[in-house]
Design a protein around this motif. Structure first.
Motif, short mmCIF file in Angstrom:
data_model
loop_
_atom_site.label_atom_id
_atom_site.label_comp_id
_atom_site.label_asym_id
_atom_site.label_seq_id
_atom_site.Cartn_x
_atom_site.Cartn_y
_atom_site.Cartn_z
N VAL A 99 0.83 -1.20 0.00
CA VAL A 99 0.00 0.00 0.00
C VAL A 99 0.87 1.26 0.00
O VAL A 99 0.57 2.25 -0.67
CB VAL A 99 -0.95 -0.01 1.22
N ALA A 100 1.98 1.21 0.72
CA ALA A 100 2.88 2.37 0.82
C ALA A 100 3.56 2.69 -0.51
O ALA A 100 4.04 3.80 -0.70
CB ALA A 100 3.92 2.12 1.90
N ALA A 101 3.61 1.74 -1.41
CA ALA A 101 4.27 1.97 -2.71
C ALA A 101 3.50 2.95 -3.58
O ALA A 101 4.05 3.50 -4.53
CB ALA A 101 4.45 0.64 -3.44
N ALA A 102 2.23 3.17 -3.28
CA ALA A 102 1.43 4.12 -4.07
C ALA A 102 1.99 5.53 -3.88
O ALA A 102 2.42 5.88 -2.78
CB ALA A 102 -0.03 4.06 -3.63
N PRO A 103 1.97 6.33 -4.94
CA PRO A 103 2.50 7.70 -4.85
C PRO A 103 1.53 8.63 -4.12
O PRO A 103 0.71 9.32 -4.73
CB PRO A 103 2.67 8.10 -6.32
N ARG A 104 1.59 8.61 -2.79
CA ARG A 104 0.72 9.43 -1.95
C ARG A 104 1.28 9.48 -0.54
O ARG A 104 2.04 8.59 -0.14
CB ARG A 104 -0.69 8.87 -1.92
N PRO A 105 0.89 10.48 0.25
CA PRO A 105 1.31 10.50 1.66
C PRO A 105 0.65 9.36 2.42
O PRO A 105 -0.53 9.06 2.21
CB PRO A 105 0.80 11.85 2.16
N MET A 106 1.43 8.72 3.27
CA MET A 106 0.89 7.64 4.11
C MET A 106 1.68 7.61 5.41
O MET A 106 2.90 7.76 5.39
CB MET A 106 1.03 6.29 3.41
N ARG A 107 0.97 7.42 6.52
CA ARG A 107 1.62 7.28 7.83
C ARG A 107 0.92 6.22 8.64
O ARG A 107 -0.29 6.02 8.51
CB ARG A 107 1.57 8.61 8.60
N LEU A 108 1.70 5.55 9.47
CA LEU A 108 1.17 4.55 10.41
C LEU A 108 1.09 5.18 11.79
O LEU A 108 1.96 5.96 12.18
CB LEU A 108 2.09 3.33 10.46
N PHE A 109 0.04 4.79 12.52
CA PHE A 109 -0.19 5.34 13.86
C PHE A 109 -0.55 4.22 14.82
O PHE A 109 -1.00 3.16 14.42
CB PHE A 109 -1.35 6.35 13.83
N ARG A 110 -0.36 4.48 16.10
CA ARG A 110 -0.79 3.57 17.16
C ARG A 110 -2.09 4.03 17.81
O ARG A 110 -2.77 3.26 18.45
CB ARG A 110 0.28 3.47 18.25
N ARG A 111 -2.41 5.33 17.64
CA ARG A 111 -3.60 5.89 18.27
C ARG A 111 -4.43 6.65 17.23
O ARG A 111 -3.88 7.22 16.28
CB ARG A 111 -3.22 6.81 19.42
N ILE A 112 -5.73 6.69 17.44
CA ILE A 112 -6.64 7.28 16.46
C ILE A 112 -6.56 8.81 16.42
O ILE A 112 -6.63 9.40 15.34
CB ILE A 112 -8.10 6.79 16.70
N ALA A 113 -6.42 9.47 17.56
CA ALA A 113 -6.45 10.94 17.58
C ALA A 113 -5.34 11.55 16.72
O ALA A 113 -5.61 12.43 15.89
CB ALA A 113 -6.40 11.46 19.01
N PRO A 114 -4.08 11.13 16.87
CA PRO A 114 -3.04 11.70 16.00
C PRO A 114 -3.27 11.36 14.52
O PRO A 114 -2.98 12.18 13.65
CB PRO A 114 -1.74 11.08 16.50
N ALA A 115 -3.80 10.18 14.25
CA ALA A 115 -4.08 9.79 12.86
C ALA A 115 -5.13 10.72 12.27
O ALA A 115 -4.99 11.20 11.13
CB ALA A 115 -4.54 8.34 12.81
N ARG A 116 -6.18 10.99 13.01
CA ARG A 116 -7.25 11.87 12.53
C ARG A 116 -6.72 13.28 12.29
O ARG A 116 -7.02 13.91 11.26
CB ARG A 116 -8.41 11.88 13.52
N ARG A 117 -5.93 13.80 13.22
CA ARG A 117 -5.37 15.15 13.05
C ARG A 117 -4.51 15.22 11.79
O ARG A 117 -4.62 16.15 11.00
CB ARG A 117 -4.54 15.54 14.28
N TRP A 118 -3.65 14.21 11.61
CA TRP A 118 -2.74 14.21 10.46
C TRP A 118 -3.52 14.13 9.14
O TRP A 118 -3.25 14.89 8.21
CB TRP A 118 -1.74 13.06 10.56
N ILE A 119 -4.47 13.21 9.05
CA ILE A 119 -5.17 13.02 7.78
C ILE A 119 -6.00 14.24 7.41
O ILE A 119 -6.12 14.60 6.24
CB ILE A 119 -6.03 11.71 7.78
N LEU A 120 -6.56 14.92 8.40
CA LEU A 120 -7.38 16.10 8.10
C LEU A 120 -6.56 17.30 7.65
O LEU A 120 -7.06 18.16 6.92
CB LEU A 120 -8.24 16.47 9.31
N LYS A 121 -5.28 17.36 8.03
CA LYS A 121 -4.46 18.48 7.58
C LYS A 121 -3.65 18.14 6.32
O LYS A 121 -3.03 19.01 5.73
CB LYS A 121 -3.53 18.96 8.69
N THR A 122 -3.70 16.89 5.88
CA THR A 122 -2.97 16.47 4.69
C THR A 122 -3.82 16.71 3.45
O THR A 122 -5.00 16.37 3.43
CB THR A 122 -2.60 14.96 4.80
N GLN A 123 -3.22 17.28 2.44
CA GLN A 123 -3.94 17.59 1.20
C GLN A 123 -4.30 16.33 0.43
O GLN A 123 -3.46 15.46 0.24
CB GLN A 123 -3.10 18.52 0.32
N ALA A 124 -5.53 16.27 -0.03
CA ALA A 124 -5.97 15.13 -0.86
C ALA A 124 -5.73 15.45 -2.32
O ALA A 124 -5.62 16.55 -2.72
CB ALA A 124 -7.45 14.87 -0.61
#
Length: 124
Positions: A99-124
């Motif tokens: 999945v990470a091989a796709a040309p797009r931003p991707m991050r792994l998280f252990r907790r939902i709150a930081p994941a939600r913050r990151w994805i909402l500020k990342t440009q689609a």
């Protein structure tokens, strides 16, 4: 059904939640939905904290092939993936690598709150 998803348009975000045993068919169903609904380019938040995978190495490879084919012809949006609690399976690592091989931003998280913050500020 171990995978549940919602799509919201403002901001464009697909949230996928895993609960229980996730199979290849479950992953393929979500992927088919994303393609049919033309949502691959949207942000995605995948919450796997309560999911367990029963994917074989062959399943992972087949899913990876579908992902690679789709990303050749379509833009793919950012992905925040929240890791399952206490589970580190080789099949999951392999799938995340594909999945990470796709040309797009991707991050792994252990907790939902930081994941939600990151994805909402990342440009689609």
């Amino acid at each position: 059904m171990p995978l549940h998803w919602t799509a919201q348009s403002n901001p464009p975000l697909v949230t996928i939640v895993a609960e229980g045993d996730v199979t290849k068919a479950d992953v393929e169903e979500v992927f088919a939905f994303l393609v049919r609904a033309d949502l691959l380019r949207w942000r995605k938040l995948f919450d796997a904290r309560n999911g367990q995978g029963s994917l074989t190495p062959e399943d992972v490879e087949a899913i990876g092939v579908r992902i690679r084919e789709a990303t050749r012809t379509q833009d793919v949006g950012p992905l925040a993936f929240v890791m399952p609690t206490g589970v580190e399976k080789p099949e999951l690592r392999r799938m995340l690598g594909l999945v990470a091989a796709a040309p797009r931003p991707m991050r792994l998280f252990r907790r939902i709150a930081p994941a939600r913050r990151w994805i909402l500020k990342t440009q689609a």
